[in-house]
Write a protein that holds these residues in place. Structure first.
Motif, PDB file in Angstrom:
ATOM      1  N   UNK A 139      16.354 -19.599  21.700  1.00 19.99           N
ATOM      2  CA  UNK A 139      17.254 -19.722  20.566  1.00 19.99           C
ATOM      3  C   UNK A 139      18.505 -20.509  20.949  1.00 19.99           C
ATOM      4  N   UNK A 140      18.617 -20.890  22.195  1.00 20.06           N
ATOM      5  CA  UNK A 140      19.797 -21.601  22.689  1.00 20.06           C
ATOM      6  C   UNK A 140      19.677 -23.079  22.349  1.00 20.06           C
ATOM      7  N   UNK A 141      20.692 -23.616  21.684  1.00 21.88           N
ATOM      8  CA  UNK A 141      20.674 -25.040  21.332  1.00 21.88           C
ATOM      9  C   UNK A 141      22.104 -25.568  21.324  1.00 21.88           C
ATOM     10  N   UNK A 142      22.230 -26.863  21.448  1.00 20.91           N
ATOM     11  CA  UNK A 142      23.551 -27.476  21.499  1.00 20.91           C
ATOM     12  C   UNK A 142      23.452 -28.966  21.250  1.00 20.91           C
ATOM     13  N   UNK A 143      24.595 -29.563  20.913  1.00 21.01           N
ATOM     14  CA  UNK A 143      24.740 -31.015  20.940  1.00 21.01           C
ATOM     15  C   UNK A 143      25.279 -31.401  22.308  1.00 21.01           C
ATOM     16  N   UNK A 144      25.660 -32.672  22.498  1.00 20.44           N
ATOM     17  CA  UNK A 144      25.944 -33.138  23.852  1.00 20.44           C
ATOM     18  C   UNK A 144      27.131 -34.086  23.932  1.00 20.44           C
ATOM     19  N   UNK A 145      27.836 -33.981  25.045  1.00 20.68           N
ATOM     20  CA  UNK A 145      28.769 -35.032  25.448  1.00 20.68           C
ATOM     21  C   UNK A 145      28.282 -35.577  26.787  1.00 20.68           C
ATOM     22  N   UNK A 146      28.670 -36.816  27.105  1.00 19.72           N
ATOM     23  CA  UNK A 146      28.161 -37.504  28.290  1.00 19.72           C
ATOM     24  C   UNK A 146      29.288 -38.241  29.005  1.00 19.72           C
ATOM     25  N   UNK A 147      29.204 -38.277  30.333  1.00 16.13           N
ATOM     26  CA  UNK A 147      29.953 -39.256  31.108  1.00 16.13           C
ATOM     27  C   UNK A 147      28.942 -40.239  31.664  1.00 16.13           C
ATOM     28  N   UNK A 148      29.220 -41.516  31.448  1.00  9.46           N
ATOM     29  CA  UNK A 148      28.303 -42.599  31.828  1.00  9.46           C
ATOM     30  C   UNK A 148      29.096 -43.568  32.696  1.00  9.46           C
ATOM     31  N   UNK A 149      28.675 -43.776  33.947  1.00  9.97           N
ATOM     32  CA  UNK A 149      29.482 -44.530  34.903  1.00  9.97           C
ATOM     33  C   UNK A 149      28.656 -45.592  35.608  1.00  9.97           C
ATOM     34  N   UNK A 150      29.340 -46.647  36.047  1.00  8.94           N
ATOM     35  CA  UNK A 150      28.745 -47.670  36.916  1.00  8.94           C
ATOM     36  C   UNK A 150      29.840 -48.179  37.848  1.00  8.94           C
ATOM     37  N   UNK A 151      29.559 -49.119  38.722  1.00 14.21           N
ATOM     38  CA  UNK A 151      30.596 -49.556  39.664  1.00 14.21           C
ATOM     39  C   UNK A 151      31.843 -50.138  38.999  1.00 14.21           C
ATOM     40  N   UNK A 152      31.710 -50.639  37.787  1.00 20.65           N
ATOM     41  CA  UNK A 152      32.835 -51.265  37.116  1.00 20.65           C
ATOM     42  C   UNK A 152      33.660 -50.343  36.250  1.00 20.65           C
ATOM     43  N   UNK A 153      33.243 -49.089  36.073  1.00 23.35           N
ATOM     44  CA  UNK A 153      34.016 -48.183  35.230  1.00 23.35           C
ATOM     45  C   UNK A 153      33.144 -47.115  34.614  1.00 23.35           C
ATOM     46  N   UNK A 154      33.636 -46.530  33.519  1.00 23.89           N
ATOM     47  CA  UNK A 154      32.921 -45.404  32.930  1.00 23.89           C
ATOM     48  C   UNK A 154      33.281 -45.255  31.455  1.00 23.89           C
ATOM     49  N   UNK A 155      32.410 -44.555  30.742  1.00 21.88           N
ATOM     50  CA  UNK A 155      32.589 -44.216  29.340  1.00 21.88           C
ATOM     51  C   UNK A 155      32.399 -42.711  29.154  1.00 21.88           C
TER      52      UNK A 155
END
Length: 408
Positions: A139-155
């Motif tokens: 019954x456990x559910x959720x939406x999501x946040x993300x950290x997305x990174x590469x050598x030049x930076x991140x989002x």
């Protein structure tokens, strides 16, 4: 519950994540090779079938054994992604893509952080997100946040149903189990962009982030990030993921911790989540370096290197053995004995510090030899120590957990 941090500098990007899940859920680390020219038109993610692409990057993933997707990982191009559960007003149990599926898809299909972001939001728009996301708790559910990174930076990318907002990170960011973006985003889905929506105010809820200690854990991560030296080493990030009770040295009593700690320890109905895996990565022009625990409780676990080659690194579980997760299960016999044994914890942590210092002074292959030696020592260390628990609430919780999980 989870915590993810990112820190950017001219020398590259540091990425660190603790994956907090049900305490009996094994989280193996697997390596999948690059794929070129795959003719299959579709793939089966955790809950639904979607279109496949013919060319995919090689990836190393830390993932629950029952899912198709991953909690965190890195690809051969030096992109790292981790997700967090966020309990928005739009989350639901209707089968769609899990956030963990989106992590894997972003890594397989994205050659940069921005490409991975574009992959994720396009799939989100087409297929949505949702469905049961728990190991035993369906019954456990959720939406999501993300950290997305590469050598030049991140989002940072945050979502609510099919709505989303993203911001390019200037220096450092941390996410936990609450939305962080207000109206300060750089990119957004059309419904958000049309009215310059305050994303967190519109979509977040209050109860679950409060129960999860999300804002306290994020405050701890931000305090860690505010004091990073100009040229940090991996040991600095290992310490961040071991933070609890106001300490960065990992010398805390697991039972005395709470939901507001980054190194999270389960202990009963209110504290149901456990850090079941951890990852640190340095993303630079010279190529990615990555370390995984492959085991729960970072304060009692060794960070091990993993490399994009054909060698059987100790952090990795063969795909054929993925659901069983031998490394994770072997460490649980040590971890669960140490929970209520201060003497054993002190021995483990002293050995841990000495071993990691030695590992970071040598190349990855030599470090992996030291990691295997560590495994042998811990197996020997507990050979004459029975698994026993006190009659406290936490002790009863872990006694039941061991019975469920077949850990002796």
């Amino acid at each position: 519950m989870c915590d993810t941090q990112v820190w950017t500098a001219d020398s590259g990007t540091w990425f660190a994540k603790n994956s907090d899940r049900e305490p009996g859920e094994p989280q193996p680390v697997i390596r999948l090779p690059r794929v070129t020219g795959d003719p299959r038109p579709s793939l089966r993610a955790t809950h639904i079938e979607i279109g496949q692409v013919p060319d995919r990057h090689g990836v190393i993933l830390s993932k629950p054994g029952w899912t198709w997707g991953a909690e965190m990982g890195i690809n051969e191009r030096g992109v790292a992604i981790g997700n967090e559960a966020v309990f928005t007003r739009r989350r639901g149990l209707r089968p769609a893509l899990l956030g963990m599926d989106l992590v894997r898809l972003g890594l397989e299909r994205g050659g940069s952080a921005r490409e991975a972001l574009d992959v994720i939001v396009a799939l989100l728009a087409r297929h949505g997100q949702g469905g049961p996301a728990g190991h035993r708790d369906k019954r456990f559910c959720y939406d999501n946040s993300f950290l997305i990174a590469d050598p030049g930076g991140a989002w940072v990318l945050e979502t609510a149903g099919r709505a989303w907002a993203a911001r390019r990170i200037d220096r450092a960011w941390a996410i936990s189990n609450a939305l962080t973006l207000r109206d300060d985003w750089d990119l957004a889905s059309d419904d958000v962009a049309a009215g310059r929506v305050d994303f967190a105010r519109r979509f977040d809820t209050r109860l679950m982030p409060w129960l999860a200690g999300a804002r306290r854990r994020r405050d701890t991560s931000l305090a860690c990030l505010a004091d990073v030296p100009d040229q940090p080493g991996p040991d600095r990030w290992f310490a961040h993921l071991r933070a609890a009770n106001g300490r960065l040295d990992g010398d805390h009593d697991p039972v005395a911790c709470g939901n507001g700690d980054v190194c999270l320890h389960a202990a009963g109905p209110v504290r149901r989540s456990q850090t079941t895996g951890a990852m640190v990565a340095h993303l630079s022009a010279s190529g990615p370096r990555v370390w995984f625990t492959g085991t729960s409780a970072p304060c009692l676990s060794l960070f091990r290197p993993a490399v994009f080659d054909d060698r059987p690194w100790s952090a990795l579980t063969p795909v054929s053995r993925e659901p069983y997760a031998e490394l994770w299960r072997r460490h649980e016999r040590v971890h669960r004995r140490a929970l209520f044994d201060a003497g054993l914890r002190a021995e483990l942590r002293a050995d841990l510090r000495e071993t990691e210092r030695a590992m970071l002074a040598v190349d990855p292959a030599e470090a992996d030899v030291l990691a295997r030696d560590w495994d042998r020592r811990q197996t020997a260390r507990i050979a004459d120590r029975p698994l026993s628990f006190p009659s406290s609430r936490a002790g009863r919780f872990w006694r039941r957990q061991c019975r469920y999980d077949g850990i002796d």
